[in-house]
Structures are given as structure tokens and as C-alpha cells.
Design a protein around this motif. Structure first.
Motif, PDB file in Angstrom:
ATOM      1  N   ARG A  21       0.847  -1.205   0.000  1.00  0.00           N
ATOM      2  CA  ARG A  21       0.000   0.000   0.000  1.00  0.00           C
ATOM      3  C   ARG A  21       0.874   1.243   0.000  1.00  0.00           C
ATOM      4  O   ARG A  21       0.634   2.204  -0.719  1.00  0.00           O
ATOM      5  N   ASP A  61      -0.198  -6.081  -3.746  1.00  0.00           N
ATOM      6  CA  ASP A  61      -1.616  -5.850  -3.449  1.00  0.00           C
ATOM      7  C   ASP A  61      -2.182  -5.031  -4.607  1.00  0.00           C
ATOM      8  O   ASP A  61      -1.495  -4.792  -5.613  1.00  0.00           O
ATOM      9  N   HIS A  66      -6.809  -9.114  -4.459  1.00  0.00           N
ATOM     10  CA  HIS A  66      -5.752  -8.137  -4.135  1.00  0.00           C
ATOM     11  C   HIS A  66      -4.682  -8.085  -5.226  1.00  0.00           C
ATOM     12  O   HIS A  66      -3.497  -8.005  -4.939  1.00  0.00           O
ATOM     13  N   TYR A  76     -11.458  -3.269  -0.983  1.00  0.00           N
ATOM     14  CA  TYR A  76     -10.809  -4.539  -0.651  1.00  0.00           C
ATOM     15  C   TYR A  76     -11.457  -5.685  -1.405  1.00  0.00           C
ATOM     16  O   TYR A  76     -12.680  -5.803  -1.434  1.00  0.00           O
ATOM     17  N   GLU A 130      -9.752 -12.399   1.300  1.00  0.00           N
ATOM     18  CA  GLU A 130     -10.735 -11.463   0.749  1.00  0.00           C
ATOM     19  C   GLU A 130     -10.846 -11.529  -0.774  1.00  0.00           C
ATOM     20  O   GLU A 130     -10.796 -10.497  -1.441  1.00  0.00           O
ATOM     21  N   TRP A 166      -3.482 -16.876   4.217  1.00  0.00           N
ATOM     22  CA  TRP A 166      -4.492 -16.408   5.178  1.00  0.00           C
ATOM     23  C   TRP A 166      -5.539 -17.497   5.351  1.00  0.00           C
ATOM     24  O   TRP A 166      -5.709 -18.361   4.482  1.00  0.00           O
ATOM     25  N   TYR A 223      -3.334  -6.845  15.437  1.00  0.00           N
ATOM     26  CA  TYR A 223      -3.144  -5.946  14.289  1.00  0.00           C
ATOM     27  C   TYR A 223      -2.514  -4.634  14.727  1.00  0.00           C
ATOM     28  O   TYR A 223      -3.083  -3.870  15.500  1.00  0.00           O
ATOM     29  N   LEU A 269      -6.260   2.377  11.232  1.00  0.00           N
ATOM     30  CA  LEU A 269      -7.669   2.083  10.980  1.00  0.00           C
ATOM     31  C   LEU A 269      -8.286   1.651  12.308  1.00  0.00           C
ATOM     32  O   LEU A 269      -7.593   1.505  13.312  1.00  0.00           O
ATOM     33  N   TRP A 274     -11.318  -0.730  12.243  1.00  0.00           N
ATOM     34  CA  TRP A 274     -12.403  -1.702  12.018  1.00  0.00           C
ATOM     35  C   TRP A 274     -12.351  -2.862  13.014  1.00  0.00           C
ATOM     36  O   TRP A 274     -13.385  -3.459  13.308  1.00  0.00           O
ATOM     37  N   TRP A 326      -0.472  -3.365   8.423  1.00  0.00           N
ATOM     38  CA  TRP A 326      -0.963  -2.942   7.100  1.00  0.00           C
ATOM     39  C   TRP A 326      -0.671  -1.468   6.942  1.00  0.00           C
ATOM     40  O   TRP A 326      -0.713  -0.704   7.921  1.00  0.00           O
ATOM     41  N   GLU A 359      -2.021   1.102   4.839  1.00  0.00           N
ATOM     42  CA  GLU A 359      -2.878   2.100   4.175  1.00  0.00           C
ATOM     43  C   GLU A 359      -2.598   3.510   4.687  1.00  0.00           C
ATOM     44  O   GLU A 359      -2.584   4.475   3.917  1.00  0.00           O
TER      45      GLU A 359
END
Ligand code: TNX
Length: 520
Positions: free
Chosen positions: A183, A212, A271, A297, A335, A365, A407, A420, A422, A454, A456
Motif C-alpha cells: 500500500r 496488493d 488483491h 478490498y 478477501e 491467510w 493488528y 484504521l 475496524w 498494514w 494504508e
């Protein structure tokens, strides 16, 4: 023997002695329960000596051929701040020396024993890896000022070590961190700096999320356009970048010397927009997609029915495996919302076949359990415990990265500018107060833990440090130390003592209000 922090109730602290001139002298034996080593060692006893062992201009690091590299590394880590010569020698051990010895008993390779007494420090292990971890413990037993890269005055009391007997070995073989360089791109300098910070806490895997939607960051011999096009931008439309084969070798070499294994990930079959933008034949239209700062995503997918897809998958994983000295290749698999279940299973199995054909162990994953994989593989749990449980029942090994605790990209609290949220807010308590067994996965299947970062919202080395530290230190302890030895309040006490250590290293860490960091 005192096993673990919670059990340390014994007041070994201060022995009173009478010196020759009849004044009462306090023999300043450090109380065992005041030690601040992280991860907490399996057992720490008070040693037999009195006072402390002082590192002086006369102290030498005594090695054999087998332990020389670790002795040199230890000396190099103690010289800048102390200015001590710490000559590395294979001469006979003298009083006051620090000796590193490989033994031939049956301890596992990562285990070590460290005995500090009046005669010096003796660090033993059955392999260089154990000496390396013992060296990390030894450095943490010295004053925090030792961590700096510039010469400093000796702290009050000097460069001294407490009299202790440490026996230590890890709980889990996989103690990992993951860095998303897709990212936002991070270069060799940043990656090796992160490796240095991680190995000090006995972390032994660095998983690099190399591809990604927003970027392809690893140069592969047959696919120059993946980096030539897919590496040229990032999630914000910035300049991007990529690791050349030579950069990647520098990272894996650097890591190997510090007993850390690099686990490279090419994420597929979702991704993948950076690949679709670089290779037209991977698109149903036959034309490259546009690469841009997408923040969705799982909306991109490889197309199983296209003739270019299977050769692409096989070639990419074969070439990545050929460049990778470590035993693992990560194929992503998360994902894939735009991929049908049948296509998902066929493409994941193709990747797994290529990875195995190259002699490596496939890691993915947790979603890859849905591909009905035969034979051994490793699943990384992040979201759905039932998938991890199912993978384990099917014979997979499992790495635990529960998003709500592990995370590193989630905010500490509502005020955290980066990150983030979430998976919730994760401060140092939540990052520490969980156990790999919590998800209900069979204990024998669990090989360890990993903290993903991650990127982002992460754009600079300082951002990495701020989100990783101090939370990754808690994960390191979860991976290394036994649950019975862990207690949150004792951990937070020890963590407070690491504030000056992190500061001396120039690490821009989050000063969580849950921790007493001492005077600033
Ligand atoms: C989920 S965790 C993702 C990543 C995102 C991350 C953000 C996982 C396997 N996939 O693509 O970057 O959430 O927290």
C-alpha cells in the motif's frame, strides 16, 4: 528457582553485609522481581555472586570458532554507547570476561543459559541462535543507556549486570511481524531497521506483504512489467517503488545473520490489481487495468479461465521461491470477493503446487482452508476462528494473528491519528491480554503468533515505529513466554522500563497512558 513474574513473590532483594571497617554495607543484589527483561525468561534465579558484574576496559568477549560471530555481534551492540573495547578473543577465560560457548547438550537451538557471577558472565546454548537470544537478554540486563548509538557517560553504578542465572527457551517457533510494503512502499533501509528493532525482542519471522491492488514490490526475472508498471505508484498515487532482486537478497542476508526468516507474500487470487495493470493478458478484456489509489478490498481477481493465468501463477511462485532462502512462501488468499469458490480453489491449489514443487512450505491467510487443500500447509488466522479451527482439523499448522489484538494497524484509541479502527482500538493491554489458545484451535496445531502492520495509513519509518511500538513487544512476549509466566500488571511494569531503551534507540513509540514511563 523462581519461575515467571507472577510467581515472583520471594524477597531475595537485599543482603546485608559488614565490611572490614565495620560500616554496614548494602550488598546491592538486584531483586529478581525488579528485573525488566521482555520477553520474560522461563526461569530466573539469583546468582551466587555479590554486587554486580561490571563491564570495564578489561572485559573481553571470549569466544570459540563456533560462537565468534555471535560474540562479535554482541560486542558491536555494546560498544557504541559504552565506548568499551570489549575485545573479542578465543583466549582462555579470565575473571570478569563475558564468554559465549556452544554446548552439546539437548536444549533446542533457540534456548540459552546465562550465568552471571563474581567470575564473569557465561552464556551457553547448543546453537548460535540461542547465543543470539541470550545476547539480547544480556543487553536488557544492562542499563537502558546501552541502547544508544552515541557514546554516553556511564550511568550511575556503571555498566553493570545483576547476578542472575537465567534459563530460557521459547514457547512457539513462529514469532512474527508482518509489514505491508504494497500500500505504501518501504525500502531496504527501513526494512532492516525494523528487523533490528524486532530481533531485540526475539521475533524470528518477518512476513513481507509484497503485492496488493496498489503496488507490486518485488522484481521477478520473467516479469519486469510487474515492477516497471505495478511498482510505480502507491495507495495515495505517490511514487511507489520496489525491491530489486539484489535489495531482496540484502534483506534476507541481513535477516539470516540475525536469526530471522523472511516470509515473502504474493497475494492472490484477489488483491491483484497491480498485476492486472501490469500484464494485459491477465484481464478478460486483454488490456491492462488502470492502476490507481484504490481503497476498496477484494474487488480485483485473477481469472482462472484465461490461458495466461495458470502459467503466471506457477511462474511467479516458482521465481519467488528460487530467490527466497527461507522455507516459507505466503500466497495470500484473503478477501477474494470477486472470485467464484471453484476458481478460488483451483488457483490457490495451483499456487500451492508451485510452492511445494520449489521445495517450500505454503502459507496463506485462513480463507485458503476453503480450497480443500491436501497435504501440509500453514494457515494464518486473522478474522474467523472457525476457519482456523477447520484448517487445524484438516492437518494445517496455524499462526495466530487475531485482528482485535494482534493488528498493529489499528488505532490505540480514538485520539490516534494514524491507523484504521475496524477491529477496534488496541492499546497495550488489549495487545497483550490474549492467548493463542483463545480461538479454540487445537494447541498442537498452533505454531505461533504474528503481528501484521498494514500500511494504508503508514507512510514513514516513524509511522511504523509509532504503531508497532510498544504493541509488538507484547506480541513478542506472547510468542516467547509461557502463559503461566505472564501477568498484565507485571508486563506493564517491565514495559515502562523499556521506554528509555526505545528512546535511546531513537524509536518513536506510543507513550500509552496505561504505562508508567517514569520521569521524562
Ligand atoms: C484486512 S487482514 C486485510 C488487508 C487490509 C487490512 C486492514 C487481511 C488478510 N486483509 O487487506 O489491509 O484488513 O486492517
Amino acid at each position: 528457582m523462581i519461575a515467571g513474574a507472577s510467581a515472583i513473590a520471594v524477597a531475595v532483594a537485599v543482603a546485608i553485609g559488614v565490611s572490614s571497617d565495620d560500616t554496614v554495607a548494602v550488598i546491592d543484589h538486584d531483586p529478581i522481581d525488579a528485573l525488566t527483561v521482555i520477553p520474560i525468561p522461563r526461569s530466573v534465579d539469583t546468582g551466587t555472586g555479590t554486587g554486580h558484574l561490571h563491564l570495564t576496559d578489561d572485559t573481553r568477549i571470549v569466544v570459540t570458532d563456533e560462537s565468534r560471530a555471535e560474540g562479535e555481534r554482541l560486542a558491536a551492540s555494546l560498544r557504541p554507547a559504552s565506548g568499551l573495547p570489549l575485545t573479542v578473543t578465543d583466549a582462555e577465560r579470565r575473571s570478569g570476561d563475558v564468554a559465549l560457548v556452544i554446548t552439546d547438550d539437548t536444549d533446542p537451538a533457540e534456548a540459552y543459559r546465562l550465568r552471571i557471577d563474581d567470575t564473569g558472565a557465561l552464556l551457553t546454548a547448543t546453537a548460535p541462535t540461542g547465543l543470539f537470544y541470550g545476547s539480547q537478554t544480556l543487553r536488557q540486563l544492562l542499563p537502558a543507556e546501552i541502547e544508544g548509538s552515541d557514546l554516553v557517560d556511564p550511568p550511575d553504578g556503571g555498566w553493570r549486570l545483576p547476578m542472575v542465572i537465567v534459563r530460557d527457551a521459547p514457547r512457539y517457533e513462529w514469532r512474527g511481524a508482518m509489514l505491508d510494503v504494497a500500500r505504501h512502499f518501504f525500502d531496504v533501509t527501513t526494512i532492516v531497521a525494523y528487523i533490528d528493532q524486532l530481533v531485540a525482542y526475539k521475533i524470528n519471522r518477518l512476513h513481507l506483504h509484497l503485492t496488493d491492488d496498489q503496488g507490486w514490490r518485488i522484481e521477478l526475472p520473467s516479469w519486469p512489467d510487474l515492477t516497471g508498471i505495478g511498482g510505480q505508484t502507491d495507495i495515495d498515487g505517490g511514487a511507489g517503488g520496489w525491491l530489486s532482486a539484489d535489495d531482496y537478497r540484502r534483506i534476507t542476508d541481513y535477516a539470516a545473520r540475525r536469526h530471522l526468516t523472511v516470509v515473502p507474500e504474493v497475494d492472490m487470487p484477489g488483491h491483484v490489481n497491480a498485476a492486472l495493470a501490469s500484464v494485459g493478458a491477465l484481464n478478460r478484456s486483454g488490456r491492462p487495468s488502470t492502476i490507481g489509489g484504490t481503497t476498496t478490498y477484494g474487488q480485483s481477481s485473477l481469472s482462472a479461465e484465461l490461458p495466461a493465468t495458470a502459467p503466471f501463477i506457477t511462474s511467479v511462485f516458482t521465481e519467488l521461491a528460487a530467490m527466497t532462502p527461507g522455507p516459507y512462501i505466503h500466497l495470500g488468499g484473503d478477501e477474494a470477493f470477486a472470485t467464484s469458490p471453484e476458481d478460488y480453489a483451483s488457483m490457490v491449489r495451483l499456487a500451492i503446487a508451485a510452492i511445494r514443487e520449489a521445495g517450500k512450505i505454503p502459507v496463506g491467510w485462513e480463507e485458503i482452508v476453503d480450497a480443500d487443500i491436501d497435504g501440509p500447509y500453514t494457515a494464518q488466522h486473522w478474522l474467523d476462528p472457525l476457519k482456523a479451527v477447520r484448517a487445524a482439523r484438516g492437518g494445517a499448522q496455524v499462526i495466530m494473528s487475531p485482528a482485535g489484538h494482534a493488528y498493529l494497524d489499528q488505532k490505540y484509541d480514538a485520539q490516534t491519528a494514524l491507523g484504521l479502527d475496524w477491529a477496534g482500538h488496541i492499546d497495550v493491554d488489549s495487545a497483550y491480554r490474549w492467548d493463542p489458545l483463545d480461538a479454540g484451535v487445537e494447541p498442537e496445531a498452533i505454531i505461533g503468533v504474528e503481528a501484521p502492520l498494514w500500511s494504508e495509513t503508514v507512510t514513514t519509518p516513524d509511522d511504523i515505529e509509532y504503531l508497532a511500538f510498544p504493541r509488538v513487544i507484547g506480541l513478542a512476549e506472547i510468542g516467547w513466554s509461557g502463559t503461566a509466566d505472564r501477568a498484565l500488571d507485571d508486563y506493564l511494569r517491565r514495559l515502562g522500563a523499556h521506554g528509555p531503551r526505545l528512546a535511546a534507540q531513537g524509536i518513536d513509540f506510543h507513550r500509552s497512558p496505561l504505562v508508567d514511563w517514569g520521569p521524562t
